[in-house]
Design an enzyme around this catalytic site. Structure first.
Site, PDB file in Angstrom:
ATOM      1  N   ASP A 150     -56.066   6.180 -33.151  1.00 15.53           N
ATOM      2  CA  ASP A 150     -54.907   5.756 -33.927  1.00 15.53           C
ATOM      3  C   ASP A 150     -54.041   7.006 -34.088  1.00 15.53           C
ATOM      4  O   ASP A 150     -54.483   7.998 -34.685  1.00 15.53           O
ATOM      5  CB  ASP A 150     -55.387   5.232 -35.286  1.00 15.53           C
ATOM      6  CG  ASP A 150     -54.250   4.851 -36.218  1.00 15.53           C
ATOM      7  OD1 ASP A 150     -53.099   5.276 -35.987  1.00 15.53           O
ATOM      8  OD2 ASP A 150     -54.532   4.141 -37.208  1.00 15.53           O
ATOM      9  N   VAL A 151     -52.815   6.977 -33.564  1.00 11.48           N
ATOM     10  CA  VAL A 151     -51.995   8.198 -33.581  1.00 11.48           C
ATOM     11  C   VAL A 151     -51.652   8.670 -34.998  1.00 11.48           C
ATOM     12  O   VAL A 151     -51.221   9.813 -35.177  1.00 11.48           O
ATOM     13  CB  VAL A 151     -50.685   8.037 -32.759  1.00 11.48           C
ATOM     14  CG1 VAL A 151     -50.981   7.845 -31.283  1.00 11.48           C
ATOM     15  CG2 VAL A 151     -49.804   6.908 -33.305  1.00 11.48           C
TER      16      VAL A 151
ATOM     17  N   TYR B 267     -38.365   0.271 -39.770  1.00 11.60           N
ATOM     18  CA  TYR B 267     -38.497   0.630 -38.346  1.00 11.60           C
ATOM     19  C   TYR B 267     -37.363   1.572 -37.942  1.00 11.60           C
ATOM     20  O   TYR B 267     -37.602   2.626 -37.326  1.00 11.60           O
ATOM     21  CB  TYR B 267     -38.471  -0.655 -37.497  1.00 11.60           C
ATOM     22  CG  TYR B 267     -38.539  -0.420 -36.008  1.00 11.60           C
ATOM     23  CD1 TYR B 267     -39.754  -0.166 -35.368  1.00 11.60           C
ATOM     24  CD2 TYR B 267     -37.381  -0.450 -35.218  1.00 11.60           C
ATOM     25  CE1 TYR B 267     -39.816   0.045 -33.992  1.00 11.60           C
ATOM     26  CE2 TYR B 267     -37.441  -0.244 -33.848  1.00 11.60           C
ATOM     27  CZ  TYR B 267     -38.660   0.007 -33.240  1.00 11.60           C
ATOM     28  OH  TYR B 267     -38.718   0.216 -31.879  1.00 11.60           O
TER      29      TYR B 267
ATOM     30  N   ILE C 291     -35.974  -4.062 -24.645  1.00 12.78           N
ATOM     31  CA  ILE C 291     -36.787  -4.013 -23.433  1.00 12.78           C
ATOM     32  C   ILE C 291     -37.771  -5.185 -23.478  1.00 12.78           C
ATOM     33  O   ILE C 291     -38.320  -5.506 -24.543  1.00 12.78           O
ATOM     34  CB  ILE C 291     -37.567  -2.673 -23.343  1.00 12.78           C
ATOM     35  CG1 ILE C 291     -36.630  -1.452 -23.535  1.00 12.78           C
ATOM     36  CG2 ILE C 291     -38.341  -2.576 -22.035  1.00 12.78           C
ATOM     37  CD1 ILE C 291     -35.548  -1.260 -22.503  1.00 12.78           C
TER      38      ILE C 291
ATOM     39  N   ALA D 131     -50.483   3.244 -24.543  1.00 10.95           N
ATOM     40  CA  ALA D 131     -50.295   2.900 -23.125  1.00 10.95           C
ATOM     41  C   ALA D 131     -51.136   1.698 -22.685  1.00 10.95           C
ATOM     42  O   ALA D 131     -51.315   1.465 -21.498  1.00 10.95           O
ATOM     43  CB  ALA D 131     -50.595   4.114 -22.250  1.00 10.95           C
TER      44      ALA D 131
ATOM     45  N   SER E 196     -35.565   4.754 -30.580  1.00  9.86           N
ATOM     46  CA  SER E 196     -34.989   3.420 -30.397  1.00  9.86           C
ATOM     47  C   SER E 196     -33.498   3.443 -30.690  1.00  9.86           C
ATOM     48  O   SER E 196     -33.019   4.264 -31.486  1.00  9.86           O
ATOM     49  CB  SER E 196     -35.683   2.440 -31.350  1.00  9.86           C
ATOM     50  OG  SER E 196     -35.009   1.217 -31.361  1.00  9.86           O
TER      51      SER E 196
ATOM     52  N   ALA F  67     -35.454   3.508 -39.747  1.00 14.64           N
ATOM     53  CA  ALA F  67     -35.541   4.828 -40.398  1.00 14.64           C
ATOM     54  C   ALA F  67     -36.625   5.683 -39.736  1.00 14.64           C
ATOM     55  O   ALA F  67     -36.453   6.892 -39.531  1.00 14.64           O
ATOM     56  CB  ALA F  67     -35.824   4.660 -41.888  1.00 14.64           C
TER      57      ALA F  67
ATOM     58  N   ASN G 231     -45.357   7.431 -27.305  1.00 18.04           N
ATOM     59  CA  ASN G 231     -44.785   6.093 -27.114  1.00 18.04           C
ATOM     60  C   ASN G 231     -45.301   5.076 -28.132  1.00 18.04           C
ATOM     61  O   ASN G 231     -44.596   4.112 -28.437  1.00 18.04           O
ATOM     62  CB  ASN G 231     -45.123   5.629 -25.680  1.00 18.04           C
ATOM     63  CG  ASN G 231     -44.943   4.138 -25.512  1.00 18.04           C
ATOM     64  OD1 ASN G 231     -43.827   3.667 -25.308  1.00 18.04           O
ATOM     65  ND2 ASN G 231     -46.021   3.373 -25.613  1.00 18.04           N
TER      66      ASN G 231
HETATM   67  N1  LIG Z   1     -39.547  -3.141 -26.530  1.00 22.21           N
HETATM   68  C1  LIG Z   1     -38.395  -2.696 -26.977  1.00 22.21           C
HETATM   69  O1  LIG Z   1     -37.359  -3.382 -26.927  1.00 22.21           O
HETATM   70  C2  LIG Z   1     -38.290  -1.312 -27.576  1.00 22.21           C
HETATM   71  C3  LIG Z   1     -37.014  -0.844 -27.905  1.00 22.21           C
HETATM   72  C4  LIG Z   1     -36.881   0.423 -28.453  1.00 22.21           C
HETATM   73  C5  LIG Z   1     -37.998   1.212 -28.668  1.00 22.21           C
HETATM   74  N2  LIG Z   1     -39.229   0.723 -28.343  1.00 22.21           N
HETATM   75  C6  LIG Z   1     -40.371   1.604 -28.597  1.00 22.21           C
HETATM   76  O2  LIG Z   1     -41.113   1.766 -27.408  1.00 22.21           O
HETATM   77  C7  LIG Z   1     -42.482   1.983 -27.719  1.00 22.21           C
HETATM   78  C8  LIG Z   1     -43.340   0.983 -26.953  1.00 22.21           C
HETATM   79  O3  LIG Z   1     -42.920  -0.323 -27.296  1.00 22.21           O
HETATM   80  P1  LIG Z   1     -43.412  -1.640 -26.540  1.00 22.21           P
HETATM   81  O4  LIG Z   1     -42.259  -2.560 -26.525  1.00 22.21           O
HETATM   82  O5  LIG Z   1     -44.108  -1.296 -25.294  1.00 22.21           O
HETATM   83  O6  LIG Z   1     -44.449  -2.175 -27.643  1.00 22.21           O
HETATM   84  P2  LIG Z   1     -45.812  -2.990 -27.514  1.00 22.21           P
HETATM   85  O7  LIG Z   1     -46.036  -3.559 -28.854  1.00 22.21           O
HETATM   86  O8  LIG Z   1     -45.757  -3.914 -26.343  1.00 22.21           O
HETATM   87  O9  LIG Z   1     -46.893  -1.852 -27.197  1.00 22.21           O
HETATM   88  C9  LIG Z   1     -47.192  -0.875 -28.137  1.00 22.21           C
HETATM   89  C10 LIG Z   1     -48.579  -0.312 -27.849  1.00 22.21           C
HETATM   90  O10 LIG Z   1     -48.854   0.690 -28.832  1.00 22.21           O
HETATM   91  C11 LIG Z   1     -50.179   0.497 -29.313  1.00 22.21           C
HETATM   92  N3  LIG Z   1     -50.307   1.030 -30.675  1.00 22.21           N
HETATM   93  C12 LIG Z   1     -49.832   0.475 -31.816  1.00 22.21           C
HETATM   94  N4  LIG Z   1     -50.162   1.234 -32.867  1.00 22.21           N
HETATM   95  C13 LIG Z   1     -50.865   2.281 -32.387  1.00 22.21           C
HETATM   96  C14 LIG Z   1     -51.486   3.395 -32.998  1.00 22.21           C
HETATM   97  N5  LIG Z   1     -51.457   3.561 -34.326  1.00 22.21           N
HETATM   98  N6  LIG Z   1     -52.111   4.293 -32.210  1.00 22.21           N
HETATM   99  C15 LIG Z   1     -52.166   4.129 -30.863  1.00 22.21           C
HETATM  100  N7  LIG Z   1     -51.597   3.072 -30.240  1.00 22.21           N
HETATM  101  C16 LIG Z   1     -50.955   2.166 -30.991  1.00 22.21           C
HETATM  102  C17 LIG Z   1     -50.393  -1.005 -29.258  1.00 22.21           C
HETATM  103  O11 LIG Z   1     -51.766  -1.354 -29.298  1.00 22.21           O
HETATM  104  C18 LIG Z   1     -49.684  -1.369 -27.962  1.00 22.21           C
HETATM  105  O12 LIG Z   1     -50.556  -1.294 -26.857  1.00 22.21           O
HETATM  106  C19 LIG Z   1     -42.591   1.840 -29.239  1.00 22.21           C
HETATM  107  O13 LIG Z   1     -42.536   3.116 -29.848  1.00 22.21           O
HETATM  108  C20 LIG Z   1     -41.356   1.037 -29.594  1.00 22.21           C
HETATM  109  O14 LIG Z   1     -40.957   1.234 -30.928  1.00 22.21           O
HETATM  110  C21 LIG Z   1     -39.401  -0.516 -27.804  1.00 22.21           C
END
Ligand SMILES: NC(=O)c1ccc[n+]([C@@H]2O[C@H](COP(=O)([O-])OP(=O)(O)OC[C@H]3O[C@@H](n4cnc5c(N)ncnc54)[C@H](O)[C@@H]3O)[C@@H](O)[C@H]2O)c1
Length: 248
Positions: free
Chosen positions: A62-63, A155, A188, A13, A141, A157, A89
């Site tokens: 780290d999740v 990704y 997004i 977040a 996704s 998978a 997320n």
């Molecule tokens: N942006 C898109 O188009 C899109 C589309 C489909 C799905 N998603 C999914 O939505 C979610 C959020 O995406 P976003 O676009 O906001 O991405 P983003 O890269 O802007 O943000 C992701 C956040 O997750 C954090 N993060 C990464 N690895 C981590 C870990 N191991 N532990 C804790 N935090 C961690 C990062 O530091 C970052 O703040 C993701 O799961 C992504 O796969 C995004």
């Protein structure tokens, strides 16, 4: 306020969709644990929420690391005494061609995107079962439904795995009053998609009936629905937020 007195953990977040989710749930009265692997980013989100007059706590974890996840849950319980909502997320992206995916990259994507959902969910189950209440929302996704288009097979998978994990968790946790659902966003506008090549974005746009990419807040509003009482009879569902790219 739809979530007054509830406690929510939102992973990843510190920015993007996760930050929008944290802010949206806070606005509805939930106390928020803002998780991220990047503590500074998480603290920035907390600052925004506190400036709005709501309560939030940044926790670095780290999740994909069980010890760090378990410690995050312990700290959440110490701070707020309960956990009503978990939004899985956090995620990392890949657009690597299939023949170039290394074993190390495959493992990291699976660890964060798929194992991370399992570890965080496992860590809250005991508390939610005791409460006989819980809402878990996983961010999967479009790629997890249709296969990697621009995104890599690794990704896609991992996100397909999240869909199946969501349904399994939903079935096993339903008897305890815990709802588990997922959201499958299309494209997004966040840092994750910012650097996609122009031609890739144009090709996507042509296939989106609504004619534009989504905003993080538009995913967050669906999360709000899924963690509020308005969705109490929904579990195991995967909701598309993709402007009509895929209608299934
Ligand atoms: N942006 C898109 O188009 C899109 C589309 C489909 C799905 N998603 C999914 O939505 C979610 C959020 O995406 P976003 O676009 O906001 O991405 P983003 O890269 O802007 O943000 C992701 C956040 O997750 C954090 N993060 C990464 N690895 C981590 C870990 N191991 N532990 C804790 N935090 C961690 C990062 O530091 C970052 O703040 C993701 O799961 C992504 O796969 C995004």
């Amino acid at each position: 306020m739809k979530l007054k007195g509830r406690v929510a953990i939102v992973t990843g977040a510190g920015r993007g969709i996760g930050r929008a989710i944290a802010i949206t749930l806070a606005r509805e009265g939930a106390n928020i644990v803002v998780n991220d692997i990047d503590l500074q980013a998480a603290e920035e989100t907390v600052k925004i929420i506190k400036a709005m007059g709501y309560e939030a706590l940044a926790i670095k974890a780290d999740v994909s690391n069980k010890n760090e996840v378990d410690s995050m849950i312990k700290k959440t319980l110490e701070a707020f005494g309960r956990i009503d909502i978990l939004v899985n997320n956090a995620g990392i992206f890949s657009s690597t061609l299939i023949e170039n995916i290394t074993e190390q990259q495959w493992n990291r994507i699976m660890d964060v995107n798929l194992k991370g959902v399992l570890l965080c969910s496992q860590a809250v189950i005991k508390t939610m079962k005791n409460q006989r209440f819980g809402k878990i929302v996983n961010i999967t996704s479009l790629a997890g439904k249709v296969g990697g288009i621009f995104s890599g097979a690794d990704y896609a998978a991992s996100k397909a795995g999240v869909i199946c994990l969501t349904k399994s968790l939903a079935k096993q946790l339903a008897p305890y009053g815990i709802n588990v659902n997922a959201i499958a966003p299309g494209v997004i506008e966040t840092d994750m998609t910012k650097y996609w090549p122009k031609e890739v974005k144009e090709s996507f746009l042509k296939q989106i009936p609504l004619g534009r990419f989504g905003k993080p807040e538009e995913v967050a509003e669906v999360v709000l629905f899924l963690v509020s009482d308005a969705s109490n009879y929904i579990t195991g569902e995967i909701i598309d937020v993709n402007g009509g790219y895929l209608m299934d």
